[in-house]
Design a protein around this motif. Sequence first.
Motif, PDB file in Angstrom:
ATOM      1  N   ALA A  65      46.301  49.451  29.997  1.00 52.84           N
ATOM      2  CA  ALA A  65      47.152  48.383  30.539  1.00 52.84           C
ATOM      3  C   ALA A  65      48.613  48.672  30.207  1.00 52.84           C
ATOM      4  O   ALA A  65      49.500  48.487  31.040  1.00 52.84           O
ATOM      5  N   SER A 116      51.443  49.870  33.060  1.00 53.24           N
ATOM      6  CA  SER A 116      52.339  48.753  33.363  1.00 53.24           C
ATOM      7  C   SER A 116      53.729  49.266  33.709  1.00 53.24           C
ATOM      8  O   SER A 116      54.242  50.198  33.094  1.00 53.24           O
ATOM      9  N   GLY A 123      41.216  42.871  34.581  1.00 51.99           N
ATOM     10  CA  GLY A 123      41.469  44.310  34.641  1.00 51.99           C
ATOM     11  C   GLY A 123      41.616  44.837  33.231  1.00 51.99           C
ATOM     12  O   GLY A 123      41.025  44.306  32.286  1.00 51.99           O
ATOM     13  N   ASN A 124      42.443  45.845  33.056  1.00 51.07           N
ATOM     14  CA  ASN A 124      42.612  46.447  31.726  1.00 51.07           C
ATOM     15  C   ASN A 124      43.072  45.441  30.693  1.00 51.07           C
ATOM     16  O   ASN A 124      42.511  45.329  29.602  1.00 51.07           O
ATOM     17  N   LEU A 125      44.116  44.693  31.038  1.00 52.05           N
ATOM     18  CA  LEU A 125      44.680  43.784  30.040  1.00 52.05           C
ATOM     19  C   LEU A 125      43.744  42.599  29.801  1.00 52.05           C
ATOM     20  O   LEU A 125      43.490  42.226  28.645  1.00 52.05           O
ATOM     21  N   ASP A 132      38.431  36.644  39.010  1.00 51.37           N
ATOM     22  CA  ASP A 132      39.067  37.821  39.609  1.00 51.37           C
ATOM     23  C   ASP A 132      38.850  37.743  41.110  1.00 51.37           C
ATOM     24  O   ASP A 132      38.121  36.870  41.597  1.00 51.37           O
ATOM     25  N   ILE A 133      39.518  38.622  41.910  1.00 47.73           N
ATOM     26  CA  ILE A 133      39.259  38.617  43.358  1.00 47.73           C
ATOM     27  C   ILE A 133      38.615  39.911  43.825  1.00 47.73           C
ATOM     28  O   ILE A 133      38.223  40.009  44.979  1.00 47.73           O
ATOM     29  N   ASP A 134      38.528  40.887  42.953  1.00 50.49           N
ATOM     30  CA  ASP A 134      37.970  42.192  43.346  1.00 50.49           C
ATOM     31  C   ASP A 134      36.447  42.080  43.409  1.00 50.49           C
ATOM     32  O   ASP A 134      35.799  41.785  42.392  1.00 50.49           O
ATOM     33  N   LEU A 188      37.882  33.705  42.537  1.00 49.29           N
ATOM     34  CA  LEU A 188      38.917  32.680  42.376  1.00 49.29           C
ATOM     35  C   LEU A 188      38.889  31.674  43.523  1.00 49.29           C
ATOM     36  O   LEU A 188      39.529  30.647  43.465  1.00 49.29           O
ATOM     37  N   CYS A 245      46.646  37.472  34.039  1.00 47.18           N
ATOM     38  CA  CYS A 245      46.651  38.926  33.822  1.00 47.18           C
ATOM     39  C   CYS A 245      46.510  39.670  35.156  1.00 47.18           C
ATOM     40  O   CYS A 245      45.816  40.665  35.244  1.00 47.18           O
ATOM     41  N   VAL A 246      47.175  39.158  36.169  1.00 50.43           N
ATOM     42  CA  VAL A 246      47.103  39.779  37.495  1.00 50.43           C
ATOM     43  C   VAL A 246      48.396  40.524  37.764  1.00 50.43           C
ATOM     44  O   VAL A 246      49.369  40.353  37.019  1.00 50.43           O
ATOM     45  N   PRO A 247      48.452  41.347  38.812  1.00 52.33           N
ATOM     46  CA  PRO A 247      49.715  42.021  39.152  1.00 52.33           C
ATOM     47  C   PRO A 247      50.815  41.003  39.440  1.00 52.33           C
ATOM     48  O   PRO A 247      50.537  39.861  39.848  1.00 52.33           O
ATOM     49  N   PHE A 267      51.256  37.055  31.435  1.00 51.69           N
ATOM     50  CA  PHE A 267      51.509  38.439  31.044  1.00 51.69           C
ATOM     51  C   PHE A 267      52.124  39.250  32.193  1.00 51.69           C
ATOM     52  O   PHE A 267      52.553  40.367  31.993  1.00 51.69           O
ATOM     53  N   PRO A 285      54.820  40.506  34.837  1.00 48.01           N
ATOM     54  CA  PRO A 285      56.288  40.537  34.807  1.00 48.01           C
ATOM     55  C   PRO A 285      56.874  39.851  36.037  1.00 48.01           C
ATOM     56  O   PRO A 285      57.417  40.477  36.929  1.00 48.01           O
ATOM     57  N   VAL A 318      54.809  36.663  28.184  1.00 51.08           N
ATOM     58  CA  VAL A 318      54.615  37.714  27.171  1.00 51.08           C
ATOM     59  C   VAL A 318      55.117  39.016  27.762  1.00 51.08           C
ATOM     60  O   VAL A 318      54.768  39.366  28.886  1.00 51.08           O
ATOM     61  N   PHE A 348      55.553  42.912  26.409  1.00 51.81           N
ATOM     62  CA  PHE A 348      55.411  43.860  25.296  1.00 51.81           C
ATOM     63  C   PHE A 348      56.601  44.799  25.192  1.00 51.81           C
ATOM     64  O   PHE A 348      56.822  45.386  24.158  1.00 51.81           O
TER      65      PHE A 348
END
Lengths: 202, 202
Positions: free
Chosen positions: A93, A97, B88-90, B112-114, B130, B143-145, B167, B169, B183, B185
């Motif tokens: 992640a 990112s 996903g990863n995060l 999730d939607i995948d 979802l 934690c989605v794009p 999380f 951006p 958040v 990082f």
Amino acid sequence: KLSEPTIARLPVYQRIAEGWLARGQHRIDSQQIAELAGVTATTVRRDLAGLGTLGTRGAGYDVSVLNDRIGEALGHDRKYDVVVVGIGNLGRALVNSTNFLIRGAQLAALYDIDPEVVGTEVAGHVVRALDGPIEPATVGVICVPASAAQEVADHLVAAQIHGLLNFAPQVITTPLGTAVHYVDFSIELQILMYHLNNGTGP
Amino acid sequence: KLSEPTIARLPVYQRIAEGWLARGQHRIDSQQIAELAGVTATTVRRDLAGLGTLGTRGAGYDVSVLNDRIGEALGHDRKYDVVVVGIGNLGRALVNSTNFLIRGAQLAALYDIDPEVVGTEVAGHVVRALDGPIEPATVGVICVPASAAQEVADHLVAAQIHGLLNFAPQVITTPLGTAVHYVDFSIELQILMYHLNNGTGP
Ligand SMILES: NC(=O)c1ccc[n+]([C@@H]2O[C@H](COP(=O)([O-])OP(=O)(O)OC[C@H]3O[C@@H](n4cnc5c(N)ncnc54)[C@H](O)[C@@H]3O)[C@@H](O)[C@H]2O)c1
Ligand SMILES: NC(=O)c1ccc[n+]([C@@H]2O[C@H](COP(=O)([O-])OP(=O)(O)OC[C@H]3O[C@@H](n4cnc5c(N)ncnc54)[C@H](O)[C@@H]3O)[C@@H](O)[C@H]2O)c1
């Protein structure tokens, strides 16, 4: 020396300055910054005073001077290499990112010990085994289970890496001259809960 | 009301108090807390004064009173439900981590939607799509794009979820009464670099 909360706010102020510059605006005042950053104007003035004289009373700050001065304080003009150890969920992640390795940070190498992971390509890098030499770098990011954190830290320090960003919930001991910063997302959840319980803003 | 840096330090102080209790020690002074938390004794005293009278001058703090009082301020006695959107990863790193959903936080559902992800089991929960109703909860973790963050936030708010931990951006807009905490990082990396450039401690 700036306090940790001030250091954490500088990237936020810089992003605000960049947004202002992108819209062609050349001056900004502490109240405008405060509203966008979710702090008080007094906090903004105190934080920026730590960077030396920047603003003129009543006329606010020159946005491009602000941007440059914050960049200098955070060391943005210098490129530096980062290695990541532990290419599991969190490691992936982070390296995938778009907003983690910014401001001069460059990914130098990825390491893991799982034979299923070593040799695969992640974020444009082939994951290497940790038992070989480690690429020289400025920062090592630790994304391994807590039980492996100290051993990985020792490995990074032995490779002359003096900055460790530790995501594993484990206190690690390092020699003098090594900077360690811990990340604990549960604190972010607790900050949110405090605001939720007290009806305060972000 | 406590400031955000103070709120962020309380979980650290509480962990120190718990460690002390586990070793059977009943009193601790601000200097001892300061050394373990990486701040000054003045900062500790100022932070804890925000919780009401706790310590006696010269005799330090009663550790179990300290532990309880911090717990109350952070709302630890109350259990609350958390849903996570974007597995996903995060999202996986968070729900699999032993130290994210602590202090009363309980995982209620994953979304999730995948189609490859929906229906699979992660951290003991079957991931749901979802497009159905969302489980009532206190907090929604995003934690989605970045491109999907606003739409997901709207979905959570419509389901009466008033606390969002974001999380992605992406600045999201929410109605009054919703607390949003972001958040990022990359700020952790910049704090580390500041300490590395200035030879200061963690
Ligand atoms: N700070 C927080 O709030 C928070 C949140 C999520 C995860 N975490 C922590 O981050 C770490 C990683 O979490 P994750 O979900 O990615 O775990 P994961 O199991 O998905 O990944 C861990 C990776 O580390 C590798 N590894 C294990 N031992 C190693 C060693 N000695 N050397 C090199 N690589 C090694 C494994 O092969 C694996 O690929 C954990 O310690 C977890 O607790 C912390
Ligand atoms: N704050 C930081 O510094 C930081 C660091 C790492 C990742 N991130 C961010 O966290 C987010 C997740 O990162 P990741 O690496 O886990 O990405 P990922 O692609 O591995 O996972 C994203 C998941 O979200 C799901 N998804 C996409 N659109 C959705 C929607 N509308 N509704 C529900 N689910 C949806 C996808 O199916 C996928 O499973 C990204 O926005 C990334 O930028 C931020």
